[in-house]
Design a protein around this motif. Structure first.
Motif, PDB file in Angstrom:
ATOM      1  N   PRO A 133      -1.117   8.485  38.767  1.00 28.07           N
ATOM      2  CA  PRO A 133      -0.935   9.866  39.250  1.00 28.07           C
ATOM      3  C   PRO A 133      -0.743   9.961  40.755  1.00 28.07           C
ATOM      4  CG  PRO A 133      -2.692   9.775  37.627  1.00 28.07           C
ATOM      5  CD  PRO A 133      -2.333   8.355  37.939  1.00 28.07           C
ATOM      6  N   ALA A 163     -14.358   1.298  33.798  1.00 27.31           N
ATOM      7  CA  ALA A 163     -12.966   1.360  33.346  1.00 27.31           C
ATOM      8  C   ALA A 163     -12.264   0.032  33.633  1.00 27.31           C
ATOM      9  CB  ALA A 163     -12.235   2.497  34.040  1.00 27.31           C
ATOM     10  N   MET A 182      -3.624   3.691  34.808  1.00 24.72           N
ATOM     11  CA  MET A 182      -3.021   4.842  34.143  1.00 24.72           C
ATOM     12  C   MET A 182      -3.657   6.156  34.580  1.00 24.72           C
ATOM     13  SD  MET A 182      -0.605   3.541  32.392  1.00 24.72           S
ATOM     14  CE  MET A 182      -0.137   5.004  31.456  1.00 24.72           C
ATOM     15  N   LYS A 183      -4.965   6.151  34.801  1.00 29.92           N
ATOM     16  CA  LYS A 183      -5.681   7.397  35.085  1.00 29.92           C
ATOM     17  C   LYS A 183      -5.806   7.700  36.581  1.00 29.92           C
ATOM     18  CE  LYS A 183      -6.829   8.332  30.761  1.00 29.92           C
ATOM     19  NZ  LYS A 183      -6.359   9.566  30.059  1.00 29.92           N
ATOM     20  N   ILE A 184      -5.843   6.672  37.411  1.00 27.27           N
ATOM     21  CA  ILE A 184      -6.095   6.875  38.842  1.00 27.27           C
ATOM     22  C   ILE A 184      -4.880   6.531  39.697  1.00 27.27           C
ATOM     23  CG2 ILE A 184      -7.574   6.296  40.781  1.00 27.27           C
ATOM     24  CD1 ILE A 184      -9.014   7.782  38.536  1.00 27.27           C
ATOM     25  N   SER A 218     -13.605   3.970  39.751  1.00 28.78           N
ATOM     26  CA  SER A 218     -13.243   3.864  38.343  1.00 28.78           C
ATOM     27  C   SER A 218     -13.690   2.535  37.759  1.00 28.78           C
ATOM     28  CB  SER A 218     -11.728   4.034  38.192  1.00 28.78           C
ATOM     29  OG  SER A 218     -11.332   3.832  36.841  1.00 28.78           O
ATOM     30  N   GLU A 220     -10.033   4.124  42.892  1.00 21.81           N
ATOM     31  CA  GLU A 220      -9.858   2.987  41.996  1.00 21.81           C
ATOM     32  C   GLU A 220     -11.146   2.167  41.918  1.00 21.81           C
ATOM     33  OE1 GLU A 220      -6.447   0.731  43.153  1.00 21.81           O
ATOM     34  OE2 GLU A 220      -5.214   2.502  43.478  1.00 21.81           O
ATOM     35  N   VAL A 254      -6.795   1.079  32.311  1.00 17.26           N
ATOM     36  CA  VAL A 254      -7.237   2.479  32.355  1.00 17.26           C
ATOM     37  C   VAL A 254      -7.243   3.002  33.784  1.00 17.26           C
ATOM     38  CG1 VAL A 254      -9.165   4.027  31.874  1.00 17.26           C
ATOM     39  CG2 VAL A 254      -8.597   2.217  30.251  1.00 17.26           C
ATOM     40  N   THR A 255      -7.711   2.173  34.711  1.00 16.51           N
ATOM     41  CA  THR A 255      -7.726   2.578  36.116  1.00 16.51           C
ATOM     42  C   THR A 255      -6.313   2.848  36.626  1.00 16.51           C
ATOM     43  OG1 THR A 255      -9.735   1.304  36.547  1.00 16.51           O
ATOM     44  CG2 THR A 255      -8.377   1.876  38.450  1.00 16.51           C
TER      45      THR A 255
END
Length: 259
Positions: free
Chosen positions: A177, A165, A172-174, A160, A157, A169-170
């Motif tokens: 998941p 980011a 949702m993407k990191i 990112s 994080e 975005v951080t």
């Protein structure tokens, strides 16, 4: 030093005390006779009668509607709550308040919700039960997801954000998941809790068509029958499956975090 075998006696005695009644209930659900207490032979007829009972079908549909709706709400809000508590606050007071619905007695929570609904003049129905179930399920989801957050890699994080980011975005993407196994486990737990919850539903449903636990309560008042045993056996199977799936998802998440 070898452990004394006597130490295992209370261990197995506890398991027998917990699961023997469940085993008897499942066996008696296959009883061919009318009695819920005397086994007269193997039969599946009570499971067939369940499918033909309109009250049970209606209660099951209502229960699934409430469980699905409350699980969706509790999963989203519980995940955001867990992230907020773990990443943006360090308050033990807020931690205690967030988890309080999970430890409050169901009766207290049900009466409080009924008073609140009356104060805001909300008409009771399936939606009021859904909101009530989402309230206490959210605390369980937050607890499960927060446990998963303790093992998440925060360096990803930070990297990112260093690369430009934004927070969304951080997340949702990191972050998301990494939390997926915990979120799924929390959602399964919330669904299971809503599926067989009775007290809160009884107080907050009003004059709407009852959920399945309320239907079961109305049937048990006149005596336990093999049909009720069969219904309870099905609910046990669903609950056990959801709990085992949730534990499996948690272990998968922990294994991935270690890798």
């Amino acid at each position: 030093m070898r452990r004394s075998k006597l130490l295992y006696v209370p261990f197995w005695a506890t398991y027998v005390f917990l699961y023997l009644p469940i085993a008897v209930l499942v066996v008696m659900s296959f009883n061919s006779g009318e009695s819920a207490y005397t086994y007269e032979g193997f039969s599946l007829k009570w499971y067939g009668e369940l499918a033909a009972d309109e009250r049970i079908r209606t209660g099951l549909v209502n229960t699934l509607i409430v469980a699905a709706g409350s699980t969706a709400i509790a999963t989203v809000l519980g995940t955001l709550l867990a992230v907020g508590l773990a990443r943006h606050t360090r308050s033990k007071t807020l931690d205690a308040l967030a988890l309080m619905p999970a430890v409050l007695p169901d009766l207290v929570l049900a009466i409080g919700l009924l008073v609140f609904y009356s104060a805001i003049q909300l008409t009771l129905g399936l939606y009021s039960v859904t909101l009530a179930h989402a309230l206490f399920s959210m605390a369980f989801v937050a607890a499960v997801v927060r446990t998963r957050l303790t093992g998440a890699d925060t360096s990803l994080e930070e990297a990112s954000r260093d690369l430009g980011a934004g927070p969304v975005v951080t997340f949702m993407k990191i972050t998301l998941p990494q939390l997926t196994p915990g979120i799924v486990a929390g959602a399964l737990l919330a669904f299971t809790l809503s599926l067989d919850e009775f007290v809160i539903a009884f107080f907050t449903i009003g004059n709407a068509e009852p959920t399945l636990p309320i239907v079961i309560y109305s049937m048990v008042r006149f005596g336990v029958t093999p049909k009720i045993n069969a219904l309870a056996a099905i609910l046990l199977l669903v609950s056990f499956t959801a709990v085992i799936a949730g534990q499996r998802m948690t272990r998968i998440g922990e294994s991935r975090a270690q890798d």
